[in-house]
Structure formats: structure tokens, C-alpha cells
Design a protein around this motif. Structure first.
Motif, PDB file in Angstrom:
ATOM      1  N   CYS A 169       0.822  -1.209   0.000  1.00  0.00           N
ATOM      2  CA  CYS A 169       0.000   0.000   0.000  1.00  0.00           C
ATOM      3  C   CYS A 169       0.857   1.261   0.000  1.00  0.00           C
ATOM      4  N   ILE A 170       0.565   2.183  -0.926  1.00  0.00           N
ATOM      5  CA  ILE A 170       1.312   3.457  -0.996  1.00  0.00           C
ATOM      6  C   ILE A 170       0.512   4.605  -0.382  1.00  0.00           C
ATOM      7  N   GLU A 171      -0.602   4.272   0.258  1.00  0.00           N
ATOM      8  CA  GLU A 171      -1.432   5.277   0.929  1.00  0.00           C
ATOM      9  C   GLU A 171      -1.853   6.406  -0.025  1.00  0.00           C
ATOM     10  N   CYS A 172      -2.312   5.998  -1.189  1.00  0.00           N
ATOM     11  CA  CYS A 172      -2.811   6.989  -2.150  1.00  0.00           C
ATOM     12  C   CYS A 172      -4.250   7.378  -1.816  1.00  0.00           C
ATOM     13  N   PHE A 173      -4.935   6.525  -1.064  1.00  0.00           N
ATOM     14  CA  PHE A 173      -6.319   6.742  -0.618  1.00  0.00           C
ATOM     15  C   PHE A 173      -7.337   6.731  -1.756  1.00  0.00           C
ATOM     16  N   LEU A 174      -6.948   6.152  -2.898  1.00  0.00           N
ATOM     17  CA  LEU A 174      -7.933   6.007  -3.978  1.00  0.00           C
ATOM     18  C   LEU A 174      -9.055   5.061  -3.547  1.00  0.00           C
ATOM     19  N   CYS A 175      -8.690   4.022  -2.787  1.00  0.00           N
ATOM     20  CA  CYS A 175      -9.725   3.081  -2.324  1.00  0.00           C
ATOM     21  C   CYS A 175     -10.677   3.776  -1.361  1.00  0.00           C
ATOM     22  N   GLN A 176     -10.124   4.641  -0.520  1.00  0.00           N
ATOM     23  CA  GLN A 176     -10.957   5.369   0.442  1.00  0.00           C
ATOM     24  C   GLN A 176     -11.913   6.320  -0.296  1.00  0.00           C
ATOM     25  N   PRO A 178     -11.660   1.028   3.467  1.00  0.00           N
ATOM     26  CA  PRO A 178     -10.967  -0.217   3.121  1.00  0.00           C
ATOM     27  C   PRO A 178      -9.489  -0.246   3.488  1.00  0.00           C
ATOM     28  N   ARG A 179      -8.797   0.897   3.327  1.00  0.00           N
ATOM     29  CA  ARG A 179      -7.353   0.861   3.608  1.00  0.00           C
ATOM     30  C   ARG A 179      -7.080   0.478   5.066  1.00  0.00           C
ATOM     31  N   PHE A 180      -7.896   1.025   5.983  1.00  0.00           N
ATOM     32  CA  PHE A 180      -7.588   0.799   7.396  1.00  0.00           C
ATOM     33  C   PHE A 180      -8.245  -0.465   7.935  1.00  0.00           C
ATOM     34  N   LEU A 181      -9.314  -0.905   7.310  1.00  0.00           N
ATOM     35  CA  LEU A 181      -9.828  -2.243   7.651  1.00  0.00           C
ATOM     36  C   LEU A 181      -8.833  -3.305   7.181  1.00  0.00           C
ATOM     37  N   MET A 182      -8.146  -3.029   6.085  1.00  0.00           N
ATOM     38  CA  MET A 182      -7.090  -3.942   5.633  1.00  0.00           C
ATOM     39  C   MET A 182      -5.968  -4.020   6.667  1.00  0.00           C
ATOM     40  N   ARG A 183      -5.672  -2.918   7.292  1.00  0.00           N
ATOM     41  CA  ARG A 183      -4.642  -2.901   8.348  1.00  0.00           C
ATOM     42  C   ARG A 183      -5.102  -3.722   9.557  1.00  0.00           C
ATOM     43  N   CYS A 209      -7.227   0.133  -6.899  1.00  0.00           N
ATOM     44  CA  CYS A 209      -5.934   0.100  -6.191  1.00  0.00           C
ATOM     45  C   CYS A 209      -4.778   0.015  -7.194  1.00  0.00           C
ATOM     46  N   PRO A 210      -3.899   1.026  -7.220  1.00  0.00           N
ATOM     47  CA  PRO A 210      -2.808   1.002  -8.199  1.00  0.00           C
ATOM     48  C   PRO A 210      -1.764  -0.071  -7.894  1.00  0.00           C
ATOM     49  N   GLU A 211      -1.768  -0.589  -6.674  1.00  0.00           N
ATOM     50  CA  GLU A 211      -0.834  -1.660  -6.322  1.00  0.00           C
ATOM     51  C   GLU A 211      -1.455  -3.039  -6.543  1.00  0.00           C
ATOM     52  N   HIS A 212      -2.660  -3.062  -7.061  1.00  0.00           N
ATOM     53  CA  HIS A 212      -3.362  -4.331  -7.357  1.00  0.00           C
ATOM     54  C   HIS A 212      -3.476  -5.238  -6.125  1.00  0.00           C
ATOM     55  N   ILE A 213      -3.653  -4.608  -4.974  1.00  0.00           N
ATOM     56  CA  ILE A 213      -3.868  -5.385  -3.748  1.00  0.00           C
ATOM     57  C   ILE A 213      -5.303  -5.910  -3.772  1.00  0.00           C
ATOM     58  N   LYS A 214      -5.473  -7.170  -3.477  1.00  0.00           N
ATOM     59  CA  LYS A 214      -6.831  -7.726  -3.464  1.00  0.00           C
ATOM     60  C   LYS A 214      -7.463  -7.394  -2.106  1.00  0.00           C
ATOM     61  N   ILE A 215      -7.825  -6.126  -1.959  1.00  0.00           N
ATOM     62  CA  ILE A 215      -8.289  -5.616  -0.663  1.00  0.00           C
ATOM     63  C   ILE A 215      -9.518  -6.405  -0.193  1.00  0.00           C
ATOM     64  N   THR A 216     -10.463  -6.577  -1.090  1.00  0.00           N
ATOM     65  CA  THR A 216     -11.729  -7.211  -0.688  1.00  0.00           C
ATOM     66  C   THR A 216     -11.537  -8.707  -0.431  1.00  0.00           C
TER      67      THR A 216
HETATM   68 FE1  SF4 Z   1      -3.312   1.478  -0.450  1.00  0.00          FE
HETATM   69 FE2  SF4 Z   1      -4.354   0.480  -2.691  1.00  0.00          FE
HETATM   70 FE3  SF4 Z   1      -5.886   1.846  -1.000  1.00  0.00          FE
HETATM   71 FE4  SF4 Z   1      -4.005   3.128  -2.424  1.00  0.00          FE
HETATM   72  S1  SF4 Z   1      -5.836   2.086  -3.213  1.00  0.00           S
HETATM   73  S2  SF4 Z   1      -4.479   3.384  -0.208  1.00  0.00           S
HETATM   74  S3  SF4 Z   1      -2.411   1.547  -2.494  1.00  0.00           S
HETATM   75  S4  SF4 Z   1      -4.875  -0.113  -0.559  1.00  0.00           S
END
Ligand code: SF4
Ligand code: F3S
Ligand code: FES
Length: 254
Positions: free
Chosen positions: A145-152, A171-176, A218-225
Motif C-alpha cells: 500500500c502506498i497510501e494513495c487513498f484512492l480506495c478510500q 478499506p485501507r484501514f480495515l485492511m490494516r 488500487c494502483p498496487e493491485h492489492i486484493k483488498i476485498t
Molecule cells: Fe493502499 Fe491500494 Fe488503497 Fe491506495 S488504493 S491506499 S495503495 S490499498
């Protein structure tokens, strides 16, 4: 004017007050949207505010919306955008506007602070425990995660419902929270913290209805969900319907 000129419609304003301003700017092969914003700053709009830093998709600063979709300006090639339409640039919609394309993302840092830190187990000396590869891989994925907050920004529970912000971490912080709850060495329970209960009660996991929009942007293609939110929901449900937990809660209420 060059034949490769494109029209840009950019939201300009301050503190939420403003409107769209149109520009025409030359586009060269291989350029990304941030290149064009820089060209506009250099030629026509020196006071156009934009946040950026690395121009390499790694600092998470240049988040904005391109044609209504949350994107990193430095990683969005002009060639992926419809060639015959204006390029519309707006600030992230879910957060307060500061100026032009810059938003105030304080919400996210406040939510980050609400997640209790990893608690190392007492008495475990360095090198005494060997992590399984699957546990390492899980954390590594989340830590891309680069903390871009696009998911948020894209999650409808925040984007369309300002009133949810107080109760929903996003989603970013539930992932944490998921990362910590699934970490084999986290000893938060020794401090009295129940991460699964807190996911639901303090971080608003129930607001997520698994639309997966967060994963899509997510630009890092993290499978957040799939890899964080759904497993966390399953773990919360396991805990809730665990007969021992249920019995304990009944006895505790007497
Ligand atoms: Fe992190 Fe992806 Fe959310 Fe950006 S979109 S804050 S990289 S989890
Ligand atoms: Fe929102 Fe992602 Fe859940 S977009 S609803 S947090 S799956
Ligand atoms: Fe760093 Fe775009 S400038 S991610």
C-alpha cells in the motif's frame, strides 16, 4: 496549435468553491496525465495546484479523479483515455477540497491513528519464531500500500455518505486491522483488545458490503476485498458465533 492538442477541463477553485476551466495543451506520445498538468503549469496556469512527488507511482501523492475515476495522475497514460473527449480532472470527491486538484486527506490519518499498533508477544526473543511463508506473503501484499487513498475515495460508504465517516475506517484501514488480526504473533488480546470486535464496533466493518470498488482502483493491485475484508468478516462472524464466546458474554452480563 499542434495536431496533438487535447482539451483539458480542470476543476479550479478553493475550499469547495469554484468551477471548470478549459485548456488546450499539446500531448506527446507516451505521456501521462501528470506530464500535461506540468505542461499547463509551465505554459498557461502557473498557479494550478496539484500534489505530486515521485512521478513513479510510489508516493501516493498525485491522487485525483480523471474523467470521474479515482486515479494516480502519474500512472495514467493519455493513451488509455478516450481520444475524442475532453480530459476532465477533478479533486478526490470524498475529501474536502483545499485548492484545485489538492484535497485535505486528514480523515485518513485520523483513521490510521485509531488502529491499535502490533503488540509483540511477551518473552519471545528475536529469531525464536519462524514465520510461515503464507503469513509473510499476506503481510507483504498488504504492505505494498502506498497510501494513495484512492480506495478510500471510491468506496461508496464514504464517497456518498459523509455521515458515515465518523464510524467507518474505510478499506485501507480495515485492511490494516485484517493484517494485524491475521498476524500469527500479534498479542493484542494480552492488552485486553479484541481486534475482531473492534473491527466491527470501532472501525465499521459492517458498512462494507463487498462492492469491490476499492480493489478495482488500487494502483498496487492489492486484493483488498478478497484477501483482507472478506476474511476479516469471516473471522468476525466466527468469533460472534463461537459458543464459548457466546457463553462468556452471557456470563459476563450477569
Ligand atoms: Fe493502499 Fe491500494 Fe488503497 Fe491506495 S488504493 S491506499 S495503495 S490499498
Ligand atoms: Fe467499500 Fe471496498 Fe467494501 S469499496 S463496500 S470497502 S469492498
Ligand atoms: Fe508519486 Fe504519483 S507522484 S504516486
Amino acid at each position: 496549435m499542434s495536431r496533438n492538442d487535447r482539451e483539458f477541463r480542470i476543476w479550479r477553485g478553493e475550499g469547495g468553491e469554484g468551477g471548470f476551466v478549459s485548456y488546450r495543451v499539446e500531448v506527446n506520445e507516451g505521456e501521462v496525465v501528470l506530464d500535461l498538468v506540468h505542461r499547463l503549469q509551465a505554459t498557461q496556469a502557473p498557479d494550478l495546484a496539484v500534489r505530486w512527488n515521485c512521478k513513479a507511482g510510489k508516493c501516493g501523492s498525485c491522487s485525483a479523479e480523471v474523467n470521474g475515476r479515482p486515479r494516480l495522475l502519474c500512472m495514467t497514460r493519455m493513451s488509455v483515455l478516450p481520444p475524442d473527449e475532453p480530459v476532465v480532472l477533478t479533486p478526490l470527491r470524498a475529501f474536502p477540497s483545499v485548492r484545485d486538484l489538492v484535497t485535505d486527506v486528514t480523515f485518513n490519518y485520523a483513521k490510521a491513528r485509531e488502529v491499535a499498533a502490533f503488540v509483540p508477544p511477551a518473552g519471545l526473543a528475536p529469531g525464536e519464531y519462524r514465520m510461515r511463508q503464507e503469513d509473510v506473503a499476506r503481510s507483504q501484499e498488504f504492505r505494498k500500500c502506498i497510501e494513495c487513498f484512492l480506495c478510500q475515495d471510491t468506496c461508496h460508504a464514504v464517497r456518498d455518505h459523509e455521515e458515515n465517516k465518523a464510524a467507518f475506517a474505510g478499506p485501507r484501514f480495515l485492511m490494516r486491522v485484517a493484517e494485524l488480526d491475521m498476524h500469527p504473533l500479534d498479542a493484542a488480546d494480552s492488552t485486553g483488545l479484541d481486534r475482531r470486535a473492534s473491527a466491527q464496533d470501532s472501525h465499521g466493518l459492517g458498512y462494507c458490503n463487498i462492492t469491490k470498488c476499492c480493489t478495482e482502483v488500487c494502483p498496487e493491485h492489492i486484493k483488498i476485498t478478497d484477501n483482507a475484508l472478506i476474511p476479516l468478516k469471516e473471522r468476525v462472524a466466527d468469533r460472534k458465533y463461537d459458543p464459548l464466546v457466546w457463553l462468556g458474554s452471557k456470563i459476563g452480563r450477569r
